[in-house]
Design a protein around this motif. Structure first.
Motif, PDB file in Angstrom:
ATOM      1  N   THR A  30       3.708 -54.184 -77.435  1.00  0.00           N
ATOM      2  CA  THR A  30       4.667 -54.630 -78.448  1.00  0.00           C
ATOM      3  C   THR A  30       4.523 -53.880 -79.769  1.00  0.00           C
ATOM      4  O   THR A  30       5.526 -53.564 -80.412  1.00  0.00           O
ATOM      5  N   THR A  31       3.307 -53.571 -80.159  1.00  0.00           N
ATOM      6  CA  THR A  31       3.105 -52.814 -81.404  1.00  0.00           C
ATOM      7  C   THR A  31       3.721 -51.420 -81.278  1.00  0.00           C
ATOM      8  O   THR A  31       4.398 -50.946 -82.192  1.00  0.00           O
ATOM      9  N   GLY A  32       3.495 -50.790 -80.139  1.00  0.00           N
ATOM     10  CA  GLY A  32       4.055 -49.460 -79.910  1.00  0.00           C
ATOM     11  C   GLY A  32       5.569 -49.465 -79.887  1.00  0.00           C
ATOM     12  O   GLY A  32       6.209 -48.546 -80.412  1.00  0.00           O
ATOM     13  N   VAL A  33       6.157 -50.510 -79.287  1.00  0.00           N
ATOM     14  CA  VAL A  33       7.622 -50.623 -79.268  1.00  0.00           C
ATOM     15  C   VAL A  33       8.142 -50.739 -80.693  1.00  0.00           C
ATOM     16  O   VAL A  33       9.078 -50.045 -81.088  1.00  0.00           O
ATOM     17  N   GLN A  34       7.528 -51.617 -81.468  1.00  0.00           N
ATOM     18  CA  GLN A  34       7.976 -51.814 -82.847  1.00  0.00           C
ATOM     19  C   GLN A  34       7.829 -50.531 -83.662  1.00  0.00           C
ATOM     20  O   GLN A  34       8.751 -50.134 -84.378  1.00  0.00           O
ATOM     21  N   GLU A  35       6.693 -49.852 -83.544  1.00  0.00           N
ATOM     22  CA  GLU A  35       6.482 -48.614 -84.296  1.00  0.00           C
ATOM     23  C   GLU A  35       7.438 -47.505 -83.863  1.00  0.00           C
ATOM     24  O   GLU A  35       7.849 -46.687 -84.679  1.00  0.00           O
ATOM     25  N   ASN A  36       7.784 -47.473 -82.601  1.00  0.00           N
ATOM     26  CA  ASN A  36       8.666 -46.423 -82.098  1.00  0.00           C
ATOM     27  C   ASN A  36      10.046 -46.487 -82.750  1.00  0.00           C
ATOM     28  O   ASN A  36      10.663 -45.452 -83.000  1.00  0.00           O
ATOM     29  N   TYR A  37      10.520 -47.684 -83.043  1.00  0.00           N
ATOM     30  CA  TYR A  37      11.861 -47.822 -83.618  1.00  0.00           C
ATOM     31  C   TYR A  37      11.855 -48.086 -85.117  1.00  0.00           C
ATOM     32  O   TYR A  37      12.778 -47.683 -85.819  1.00  0.00           O
ATOM     33  N   LEU A  38      10.821 -48.761 -85.614  1.00  0.00           N
ATOM     34  CA  LEU A  38      10.770 -49.090 -87.044  1.00  0.00           C
ATOM     35  C   LEU A  38       9.840 -48.185 -87.842  1.00  0.00           C
ATOM     36  O   LEU A  38       9.809 -48.263 -89.058  1.00  0.00           O
ATOM     37  N   GLY A  39       9.076 -47.353 -87.148  1.00  0.00           N
ATOM     38  CA  GLY A  39       8.163 -46.448 -87.829  1.00  0.00           C
ATOM     39  C   GLY A  39       6.837 -47.101 -88.151  1.00  0.00           C
ATOM     40  O   GLY A  39       6.656 -48.299 -87.986  1.00  0.00           O
ATOM     41  N   ASN A  40       5.907 -46.268 -88.623  1.00  0.00           N
ATOM     42  CA  ASN A  40       4.582 -46.768 -89.020  1.00  0.00           C
ATOM     43  C   ASN A  40       4.116 -46.096 -90.310  1.00  0.00           C
ATOM     44  O   ASN A  40       2.929 -45.895 -90.517  1.00  0.00           O
ATOM     45  N   GLU A  41       5.077 -45.764 -91.160  1.00  0.00           N
ATOM     46  CA  GLU A  41       4.731 -45.044 -92.396  1.00  0.00           C
ATOM     47  C   GLU A  41       3.724 -45.783 -93.266  1.00  0.00           C
ATOM     48  O   GLU A  41       2.971 -45.172 -94.015  1.00  0.00           O
ATOM     49  N   ALA A  42       3.703 -47.113 -93.185  1.00  0.00           N
ATOM     50  CA  ALA A  42       2.801 -47.904 -94.023  1.00  0.00           C
ATOM     51  C   ALA A  42       1.357 -47.862 -93.526  1.00  0.00           C
ATOM     52  O   ALA A  42       0.433 -48.187 -94.278  1.00  0.00           O
ATOM     53  N   ASP A  43       1.139 -47.445 -92.307  1.00  0.00           N
ATOM     54  CA  ASP A  43      -0.200 -47.407 -91.717  1.00  0.00           C
ATOM     55  C   ASP A  43      -0.860 -46.062 -92.034  1.00  0.00           C
ATOM     56  O   ASP A  43      -0.567 -45.054 -91.402  1.00  0.00           O
ATOM     57  N   GLU A  44      -1.758 -46.058 -93.011  1.00  0.00           N
ATOM     58  CA  GLU A  44      -2.420 -44.816 -93.421  1.00  0.00           C
ATOM     59  C   GLU A  44      -3.393 -44.297 -92.370  1.00  0.00           C
ATOM     60  O   GLU A  44      -3.754 -43.129 -92.383  1.00  0.00           O
ATOM     61  N   ASN A  45      -3.815 -45.156 -91.459  1.00  0.00           N
ATOM     62  CA  ASN A  45      -4.767 -44.775 -90.424  1.00  0.00           C
ATOM     63  C   ASN A  45      -4.092 -44.396 -89.106  1.00  0.00           C
ATOM     64  O   ASN A  45      -4.787 -44.199 -88.093  1.00  0.00           O
ATOM     65  N   ALA A  46      -2.778 -44.314 -89.109  1.00  0.00           N
ATOM     66  CA  ALA A  46      -2.047 -44.005 -87.875  1.00  0.00           C
ATOM     67  C   ALA A  46      -2.422 -42.618 -87.374  1.00  0.00           C
ATOM     68  O   ALA A  46      -2.520 -41.668 -88.153  1.00  0.00           O
ATOM     69  N   VAL A  47      -2.650 -42.523 -86.080  1.00  0.00           N
ATOM     70  CA  VAL A  47      -2.987 -41.241 -85.459  1.00  0.00           C
ATOM     71  C   VAL A  47      -1.772 -40.329 -85.478  1.00  0.00           C
ATOM     72  O   VAL A  47      -1.879 -39.131 -85.736  1.00  0.00           O
ATOM     73  N   GLU A  48      -0.609 -40.910 -85.235  1.00  0.00           N
ATOM     74  CA  GLU A  48       0.651 -40.156 -85.233  1.00  0.00           C
ATOM     75  C   GLU A  48       1.618 -40.852 -86.172  1.00  0.00           C
ATOM     76  O   GLU A  48       1.848 -42.061 -86.055  1.00  0.00           O
ATOM     77  N   MET A  49       2.196 -40.112 -87.087  1.00  0.00           N
ATOM     78  CA  MET A  49       3.156 -40.671 -88.027  1.00  0.00           C
ATOM     79  C   MET A  49       4.511 -40.799 -87.353  1.00  0.00           C
ATOM     80  O   MET A  49       5.021 -39.844 -86.770  1.00  0.00           O
ATOM     81  N   LYS A  50       5.077 -42.021 -87.405  1.00  0.00           N
ATOM     82  CA  LYS A  50       6.401 -42.272 -86.833  1.00  0.00           C
ATOM     83  C   LYS A  50       7.293 -42.811 -87.937  1.00  0.00           C
ATOM     84  O   LYS A  50       6.873 -43.622 -88.747  1.00  0.00           O
ATOM     85  N   PHE A  51       8.534 -42.341 -87.926  1.00  0.00           N
ATOM     86  CA  PHE A  51       9.497 -42.781 -88.929  1.00  0.00           C
ATOM     87  C   PHE A  51      10.544 -43.664 -88.286  1.00  0.00           C
ATOM     88  O   PHE A  51      10.852 -43.524 -87.096  1.00  0.00           O
ATOM     89  N   GLN A  52      11.099 -44.571 -89.087  1.00  0.00           N
ATOM     90  CA  GLN A  52      12.128 -45.468 -88.574  1.00  0.00           C
ATOM     91  C   GLN A  52      13.325 -44.646 -88.086  1.00  0.00           C
ATOM     92  O   GLN A  52      13.737 -43.684 -88.735  1.00  0.00           O
ATOM     93  N   LYS A  53      13.848 -45.037 -86.924  1.00  0.00           N
ATOM     94  CA  LYS A  53      15.021 -44.361 -86.372  1.00  0.00           C
ATOM     95  C   LYS A  53      16.212 -44.614 -87.271  1.00  0.00           C
ATOM     96  O   LYS A  53      16.341 -45.668 -87.891  1.00  0.00           O
ATOM     97  N   THR A  54      17.093 -43.643 -87.332  1.00  0.00           N
ATOM     98  CA  THR A  54      18.324 -43.814 -88.094  1.00  0.00           C
ATOM     99  C   THR A  54      19.307 -44.640 -87.264  1.00  0.00           C
ATOM    100  O   THR A  54      19.131 -44.806 -86.046  1.00  0.00           O
ATOM    101  N   GLU A  55      20.333 -45.123 -87.921  1.00  0.00           N
ATOM    102  CA  GLU A  55      21.354 -45.892 -87.201  1.00  0.00           C
ATOM    103  C   GLU A  55      21.999 -45.044 -86.106  1.00  0.00           C
ATOM    104  O   GLU A  55      22.241 -45.514 -85.001  1.00  0.00           O
ATOM    105  N   ARG A  56      22.224 -43.796 -86.393  1.00  0.00           N
ATOM    106  CA  ARG A  56      22.819 -42.889 -85.399  1.00  0.00           C
ATOM    107  C   ARG A  56      21.906 -42.731 -84.178  1.00  0.00           C
ATOM    108  O   ARG A  56      22.373 -42.734 -83.044  1.00  0.00           O
TER     109      ARG A  56
END
Length: 173
Positions: free
Chosen positions: A44-70
């Motif tokens: 569930t965490t991975g699903v949420q990060e995949n679409y909403l991003g994880n920019e707030a997590d400074e310890n993230a191994v891979e930086m993910k950004f929130q998907k655009t509406e498009r």
């Protein structure tokens, strides 16, 4: 019209076509699961990060950004359309197998509900309703399980030839 068990009497050439189709769509389906595992770690965490991003997590191994509406609309649109066609074709094959009507109906209709909940859920998750990640995981798992069961049943009934006994009745004179 009674179609129960019709798959047993289909010409060999059509059975081969169906079998090859099943092999190819299974390769595609399971390679997509590898992609989902790679992008979400199937949790569930991975699903949420995949679409909403994880920019707030400074310890993230891979930086993910929130998907655009498009991007979200593209994902939802293409998956709902393509998977609906896939499950429609699978439903036709399931409809001509020899199964109980209730099981057959479940295997034919459930994938459409799961497609709607999984990809509709992705849209609602993106809109900020984060508890939809649980629905996405559950419906995606149920869709996969239904796909596997349907594939197994179709393959089995394509391969196994049902023997029909022809009884000759002799008239007594």
């Amino acid at each position: 019209m009674q179609l129960n068990g019709l798959i047993y009497v289909i010409p060999k050439e059509i059975k081969l076509l169906i079998a090859v189709f099943l092999v190819v769509i299974n390769i595609g389906f399971f390679s997509s699961l590898l992609l989902v595992d790679n992008t979400t770690s199937m949790n569930t965490t991975g699903v949420q990060e995949n679409y909403l991003g994880n920019e707030a997590d400074e310890n993230a191994v891979e930086m993910k950004f929130q998907k655009t509406e498009r991007e979200i609309l593209g994902i939802v649109h293409t998956h709902i359309l393509s998977m609906s066609v896939l499950f429609f074709i699978m439903g036709i094959f399931v409809s001509i197998t020899k199964l109980s009507n209730n099981l057959k109906l479940f295997l034919m209709l459930e994938p459409f509900l799961s497609v709607f909940l999984t990809f509709g859920g992705i849209y609602f998750l993106w809109m900020g309703i984060t508890w939809f990640k649980y629905i996405i995981i559950f419906s995606g798992s149920l869709m996969t399980l239904t796909f596997i069961i349907s594939t197994f049943i179709i393959f089995y009934q394509l391969i196994v030839t049902k023997s029909f006994k022809i009884i000759k009745i002799k008239k007594n004179k």
